[in-house]
Design a protein around this motif. Structure first.
Motif, PDB file in Angstrom:
ATOM      1  N   ASP A   1      42.254  20.232  95.231  1.00  0.00           N
ATOM      2  CA  ASP A   1      42.147  18.964  95.962  1.00  0.00           C
ATOM      3  C   ASP A   1      40.717  18.641  96.410  1.00  0.00           C
ATOM      4  OD1 ASP A   1      42.576  16.648  97.295  1.00  0.00           O
ATOM      5  OD2 ASP A   1      44.082  17.419  98.681  1.00  0.00           O
TER       6      ASP A   1
ATOM      7  N   LYS B   1      48.597  15.350  88.687  1.00  0.00           N
ATOM      8  CA  LYS B   1      48.509  14.662  89.977  1.00  0.00           C
ATOM      9  C   LYS B   1      48.364  13.179  89.677  1.00  0.00           C
ATOM     10  CE  LYS B   1      45.624  14.830  94.176  1.00  0.00           C
ATOM     11  NZ  LYS B   1      44.620  15.675  94.863  1.00  0.00           N
TER      12      LYS B   1
ATOM     13  N   ASP C   1      38.134  19.455 103.061  1.00  0.00           N
ATOM     14  CA  ASP C   1      39.563  19.365 103.402  1.00  0.00           C
ATOM     15  C   ASP C   1      40.240  20.715 103.153  1.00  0.00           C
ATOM     16  OD1 ASP C   1      41.844  18.152 104.378  1.00  0.00           O
ATOM     17  OD2 ASP C   1      42.284  17.018 102.555  1.00  0.00           O
TER      18      ASP C   1
ATOM     19  N   ARG D   1      38.147   8.737 104.365  1.00  0.00           N
ATOM     20  CA  ARG D   1      38.918   9.812 105.019  1.00  0.00           C
ATOM     21  C   ARG D   1      38.023  11.025 105.198  1.00  0.00           C
ATOM     22  NH1 ARG D   1      43.197  11.838 101.695  1.00  0.00           N
ATOM     23  NH2 ARG D   1      43.105  13.600 103.110  1.00  0.00           N
TER      24      ARG D   1
END
Ligand code: ADP
Ligand code: MG
Ligand code: MG
Length: 340
Positions: free
Chosen positions: A183, A64, A165, A204
């Motif tokens: 993630d 990533k 998330d 976020r």
């Protein structure tokens, strides 16, 4: 590498060590990991950066690559994966992180196990499931989430971690159909001894489509860690709904749809979601066919208890696991190695 290039590199690395990114990895490891990986192809692309399939020591790995403006996410994920005892068969396996340079750009890498099926979202878009596959996906996901949510005490323990998330794009599917949670850019950690909640400085707060009512109307009590666990459970309810739609019963199956596909536009705004979830208190429709299938009927009961409006009524991860284990034992031929 020229002498000048070398010193620029050294500056970047020295910078990274003193920049407070918190990776804590020694300089040598940072330099070598990225240099040993050959990047083969892009497997994910988005606002965040890119995910590549690469080869490291003859083994496929996922890389990533974060934009440098997203250093906070990279540092957070690195910190979370570096937590002792995070290794679990239902948490994405982590090899290491690196800060490397390409041309004049600094690149932040996170190297993990590679899962060719991709995300649960990708998988459900093209595959249907039978009862066994449904329970495998559901049980493995809750196993991962339960491990994350649980604080383990001891000298080699782990803090409780809330993901913040949870969604089908952040869960990956292994070749055997079991899932792993991925993630961790927004995750928060908590230990009871200090009572401190280690919030990432990343502003976020998750994906709007999956935001719980208390996040949308900002009534969430951020000083209590349990609040973040409840947010994960709400989103888990939506994910389980997505999975159940793809499970065949009596020869019928629903096509893949994201939650709230029927009531909000693509890329919904905060206000779109607030109207649907908080004001109308609308939840994804449970198709009629589910009621005549014992597994799907059992799942729909669990799902409703996950996405409940009132966070304090929602199931805990342990409760979800116990209910799923019971359902799997009663209604499917799954031989569970574990018992609750
Ligand atoms: P972001 O923080 O930007 O959302 P993710 O870690 O969620 O990044 O990865 C984005 C996408 O890349 C995932 O939804 C998935 O499709 C793909 N992906 C990420 N990691 C892997 C992996 N280890 N194996 C296979 N696909 C992956
Ligand atoms: Mg993601
Ligand atoms: Mg992310």
């Amino acid at each position: 590498v020229t002498a000048a290039g070398d010193s620029t590199l050294r500056e970047i690395f020295n910078d990274s060590i003193t920049s407070g990114s918190g990776s804590g990895l020694p300089l040598l490891i940072q330099r070598t990991l990225a240099k040993q990986i050959w990047l083969a192809e892009v497997i994910g692309k988005g606002r965040y950066g890119e995910v590549w399939c690469g080869v490291w020591h003859g083994e496929k790995v996922a890389v990533k690559i974060f934009f440098s403006r997203d250093e906070a996410s990279w540092a957070r994920e690195t910190e979370i994966y570096s937590t002792v005892l995070l290794r679990h068969e239902n948490i994405l396996g982590f090899y290491g992180s690196d800060m490397t340079s390409r041309g004049s750009c600094t690149q932040l890498w996170l190297v993990t196990h590679y899962h060719p099926h991709g995300s649960l979202f990708d998988y459900l878009s093209v595959h249907t499931l039978d009862h066994t596959a449904l329970m495998t996906a559901a049980l493995s996901t809750i196993n991962g989430l339960l491990h994350l949510h649980t604080e383990i005490f001891g000298t080699q323990g782990k803090p409780a971690i809330a993901h913040r998330d949870i969604k089908s794009k952040n869960i990956l599917v292994k070749l055997n159909g079991a899932c792993v949670i991925a993630d961790f850019g927004l995750a928060v950690m908590h230990t009871q001894t200090t009572g401190e909640i280690n919030i990432s400085n990343n502003p976020r707060v998750g994906t709007k489509r999956y935001m719980s009512p208390e996040v949308l109307n900002e009534s969430i009590n951020m000083s209590v860690f349990e609040s973040f666990r409840k947010v994960d459970i709400y989103a888990l309810g939506l994910v389980l709904w997505e999975v159940c739609r793809r499970c065949v019963s009596n020869g019928i199956v629903d096509d893949y749809k994201p939650p709230f596909h029927d009531v909000v536009p693509n890329d919904p705004s905060f206000d779109d979601m607030k109207k649907v979830v908080c004001v109308d208190q609308y939840r994804p429709m449970i198709p009629n066919r589910w009621t005549s299938d014992p597994v799907l009927a059992g799942m729909s009961k669990i799902i409703r208890e996950c996405w409940h409006q009132n966070p304090s009524v929602r199931l805990t991860a342990l409760r979800v696991k116990k209910s799923l284990v019971k359902l799997a034992q009663e209604e499917t031929k799954i031989k569970l190695e574990f018992d609750c």
